[in-house]
Scaffold this motif. Structure first.
Motif, PDB file in Angstrom:
ATOM      1  N   LEU A  13       0.804  -1.216   0.000  1.00  0.00           N
ATOM      2  CA  LEU A  13       0.000   0.000   0.000  1.00  0.00           C
ATOM      3  C   LEU A  13       0.839   1.270   0.000  1.00  0.00           C
ATOM      4  O   LEU A  13       0.320   2.344  -0.289  1.00  0.00           O
ATOM      5  CB  LEU A  13      -0.952   0.000   1.203  1.00  0.00           C
ATOM      6  N   GLU A  14       2.109   1.155   0.353  1.00  0.00           N
ATOM      7  CA  GLU A  14       3.030   2.296   0.311  1.00  0.00           C
ATOM      8  C   GLU A  14       4.355   1.837  -0.303  1.00  0.00           C
ATOM      9  O   GLU A  14       4.961   0.866   0.157  1.00  0.00           O
ATOM     10  CB  GLU A  14       3.295   2.877   1.705  1.00  0.00           C
ATOM     11  N   PHE A  15       4.769   2.537  -1.354  1.00  0.00           N
ATOM     12  CA  PHE A  15       6.052   2.290  -2.006  1.00  0.00           C
ATOM     13  C   PHE A  15       6.505   3.629  -2.575  1.00  0.00           C
ATOM     14  O   PHE A  15       5.720   4.344  -3.194  1.00  0.00           O
ATOM     15  CB  PHE A  15       5.897   1.278  -3.147  1.00  0.00           C
ATOM     16  N   ASP A  16       7.762   3.965  -2.361  1.00  0.00           N
ATOM     17  CA  ASP A  16       8.269   5.202  -2.919  1.00  0.00           C
ATOM     18  C   ASP A  16       9.749   5.030  -3.258  1.00  0.00           C
ATOM     19  O   ASP A  16      10.463   4.260  -2.606  1.00  0.00           O
ATOM     20  CB  ASP A  16       8.085   6.364  -1.937  1.00  0.00           C
ATOM     21  N   PRO A  45       4.877   7.217  -6.593  1.00  0.00           N
ATOM     22  CA  PRO A  45       4.667   6.342  -5.438  1.00  0.00           C
ATOM     23  C   PRO A  45       3.396   5.506  -5.577  1.00  0.00           C
ATOM     24  O   PRO A  45       2.525   5.810  -6.383  1.00  0.00           O
ATOM     25  CB  PRO A  45       4.494   7.348  -4.288  1.00  0.00           C
ATOM     26  N   ILE A  46       3.329   4.497  -4.744  1.00  0.00           N
ATOM     27  CA  ILE A  46       2.067   3.816  -4.462  1.00  0.00           C
ATOM     28  C   ILE A  46       1.660   4.348  -3.096  1.00  0.00           C
ATOM     29  O   ILE A  46       2.468   4.372  -2.178  1.00  0.00           O
ATOM     30  CB  ILE A  46       2.229   2.283  -4.429  1.00  0.00           C
ATOM     31  N   GLY A  47       0.445   4.803  -2.955  1.00  0.00           N
ATOM     32  CA  GLY A  47       0.007   5.419  -1.708  1.00  0.00           C
ATOM     33  C   GLY A  47       0.398   6.876  -1.672  1.00  0.00           C
ATOM     34  O   GLY A  47       0.613   7.506  -2.709  1.00  0.00           O
ATOM     35  N   SER A  48       0.504   7.417  -0.470  1.00  0.00           N
ATOM     36  CA  SER A  48       0.803   8.846  -0.304  1.00  0.00           C
ATOM     37  C   SER A  48       2.245   9.190  -0.622  1.00  0.00           C
ATOM     38  O   SER A  48       2.554  10.305  -1.026  1.00  0.00           O
ATOM     39  CB  SER A  48       0.511   9.281   1.139  1.00  0.00           C
ATOM     40  N   GLY A  49       3.153   8.263  -0.403  1.00  0.00           N
ATOM     41  CA  GLY A  49       4.568   8.517  -0.638  1.00  0.00           C
ATOM     42  C   GLY A  49       5.223   9.238   0.521  1.00  0.00           C
ATOM     43  O   GLY A  49       4.568   9.765   1.415  1.00  0.00           O
ATOM     44  N   MET A  50       6.538   9.258   0.483  1.00  0.00           N
ATOM     45  CA  MET A  50       7.335   9.893   1.518  1.00  0.00           C
ATOM     46  C   MET A  50       7.304  11.408   1.354  1.00  0.00           C
ATOM     47  O   MET A  50       7.113  11.918   0.254  1.00  0.00           O
ATOM     48  CB  MET A  50       8.783   9.414   1.439  1.00  0.00           C
ATOM     49  N   THR A  51       7.518  12.111   2.455  1.00  0.00           N
ATOM     50  CA  THR A  51       7.661  13.557   2.436  1.00  0.00           C
ATOM     51  C   THR A  51       9.115  13.878   2.754  1.00  0.00           C
ATOM     52  O   THR A  51       9.695  13.287   3.663  1.00  0.00           O
ATOM     53  CB  THR A  51       6.743  14.209   3.494  1.00  0.00           C
ATOM     54  N   LEU A  52       9.702  14.804   2.012  1.00  0.00           N
ATOM     55  CA  LEU A  52      11.109  15.166   2.195  1.00  0.00           C
ATOM     56  C   LEU A  52      11.217  16.629   2.585  1.00  0.00           C
ATOM     57  O   LEU A  52      10.641  17.501   1.930  1.00  0.00           O
ATOM     58  CB  LEU A  52      11.887  14.922   0.903  1.00  0.00           C
ATOM     59  N   PHE A  57      13.341  12.351   5.702  1.00  0.00           N
ATOM     60  CA  PHE A  57      12.166  11.699   5.131  1.00  0.00           C
ATOM     61  C   PHE A  57      11.169  11.364   6.235  1.00  0.00           C
ATOM     62  O   PHE A  57      11.528  10.755   7.243  1.00  0.00           O
ATOM     63  CB  PHE A  57      12.560  10.410   4.407  1.00  0.00           C
ATOM     64  N   THR A  58       9.909  11.754   6.008  1.00  0.00           N
ATOM     65  CA  THR A  58       8.811  11.438   6.922  1.00  0.00           C
ATOM     66  C   THR A  58       7.925  10.399   6.247  1.00  0.00           C
ATOM     67  O   THR A  58       7.594  10.522   5.058  1.00  0.00           O
ATOM     68  CB  THR A  58       7.987  12.701   7.247  1.00  0.00           C
ATOM     69  N   PHE A  59       7.535   9.399   7.008  1.00  0.00           N
ATOM     70  CA  PHE A  59       6.717   8.312   6.490  1.00  0.00           C
ATOM     71  C   PHE A  59       5.244   8.728   6.429  1.00  0.00           C
ATOM     72  O   PHE A  59       4.770   9.467   7.294  1.00  0.00           O
ATOM     73  CB  PHE A  59       6.903   7.068   7.370  1.00  0.00           C
ATOM     74  N   PRO A  60       4.504   8.225   5.434  1.00  0.00           N
ATOM     75  CA  PRO A  60       3.115   8.634   5.263  1.00  0.00           C
ATOM     76  C   PRO A  60       2.149   7.985   6.255  1.00  0.00           C
ATOM     77  O   PRO A  60       1.068   8.513   6.493  1.00  0.00           O
ATOM     78  CB  PRO A  60       2.787   8.193   3.835  1.00  0.00           C
ATOM     79  N   ARG A 158       6.364  -0.177   2.499  1.00  0.00           N
ATOM     80  CA  ARG A 158       5.627  -0.583   3.695  1.00  0.00           C
ATOM     81  C   ARG A 158       5.243  -2.041   3.543  1.00  0.00           C
ATOM     82  O   ARG A 158       4.520  -2.425   2.631  1.00  0.00           O
ATOM     83  CB  ARG A 158       4.369   0.267   3.879  1.00  0.00           C
ATOM     84  N   ILE A 159       5.768  -2.879   4.452  1.00  0.00           N
ATOM     85  CA  ILE A 159       5.593  -4.321   4.384  1.00  0.00           C
ATOM     86  C   ILE A 159       4.370  -4.782   5.196  1.00  0.00           C
ATOM     87  O   ILE A 159       3.694  -5.725   4.823  1.00  0.00           O
ATOM     88  CB  ILE A 159       6.862  -5.058   4.881  1.00  0.00           C
ATOM     89  N   GLY A 160       4.116  -4.118   6.321  1.00  0.00           N
ATOM     90  CA  GLY A 160       2.997  -4.535   7.174  1.00  0.00           C
ATOM     91  C   GLY A 160       2.745  -3.553   8.291  1.00  0.00           C
ATOM     92  O   GLY A 160       3.396  -2.518   8.412  1.00  0.00           O
TER      93      GLY A 160
END
Length: 162
Positions: A13-16, A45-52, A57-60, A158-160
């Motif tokens: 659900l999250e990949f960047d 990205p897949i999902g919201s993506g990371m913020t820089l 880097f901040t996780f979504p 994001r794995i889980g």
């Protein structure tokens, strides 16, 4: 068949993916020249993506993330190059948790690569963050970046759930 035993897999659900757009020639945090993969056919990205922001880097969302660093280096002489992954769990102090590196034990310049993997539990997106730092560069060595294609790059998956 009893459908109560069938689970539905949602997939990732999250990949960047981000990359360095120019060479880094000094030992310090990577705070500039990072952009999200925008090359032809990119799926990030897949999902919201990371913020820089300023190299941090901040996780979504919370969860367990695989952080991958793929560094491309140009090492000069008997030098080595490193990209360190640093993590904070209090949005303040950072700890080195992984290193992607390679070296040259001779003369001249050598192109090389190094990869690191770190599995991170992001329990709070305002406190758990990651940044990358370059270390051990000697004269004439650098971490490779390019604005036309990916060289040194950074992947967040994001794995889980946490």
């Amino acid at each position: 068949p009893d459908s109560s035993h069938i689970s539905t897999l949602a997939g990732i659900l999250e990949f960047d993916q981000w990359y360095l757009t120019s060479n880094k020639t000094d030992n310090s945090d990577i705070t500039a020249n990072l952009i999200r993969n925008d090359r032809t056919g990119a799926a990030s990205p897949i999902g919201s993506g990371m913020t820089l922001s300023s190299g941090v880097f901040t996780f979504p969302s919370t969860g367990k993330y695989l952080v991958i660093v793929a560094g491309i280096f140009s090492t000069n002489g008997s030098d080595n190059c490193e990209i360190g992954t640093k993590v904070t769990t209090n949005n303040s102090s950072y700890t080195l948790v992984a290193i992607a590196s390679d070296g040259n034990n001779g003369s001249g310049t050598k192109q090389s690569s190094g990869t690191s993997f770190y599995f991170l539990d992001v329990t709070d997106t305002s406190q758990v963050k990651v940044k990358f730092t370059v270390d051990s560069l000697g004269s004439g060595s650098n971490v490779q970046g390019n604005s036309s294609f990916l060289k040194s790059n950074f992947v967040f998956i994001r794995i889980g759930d946490t």
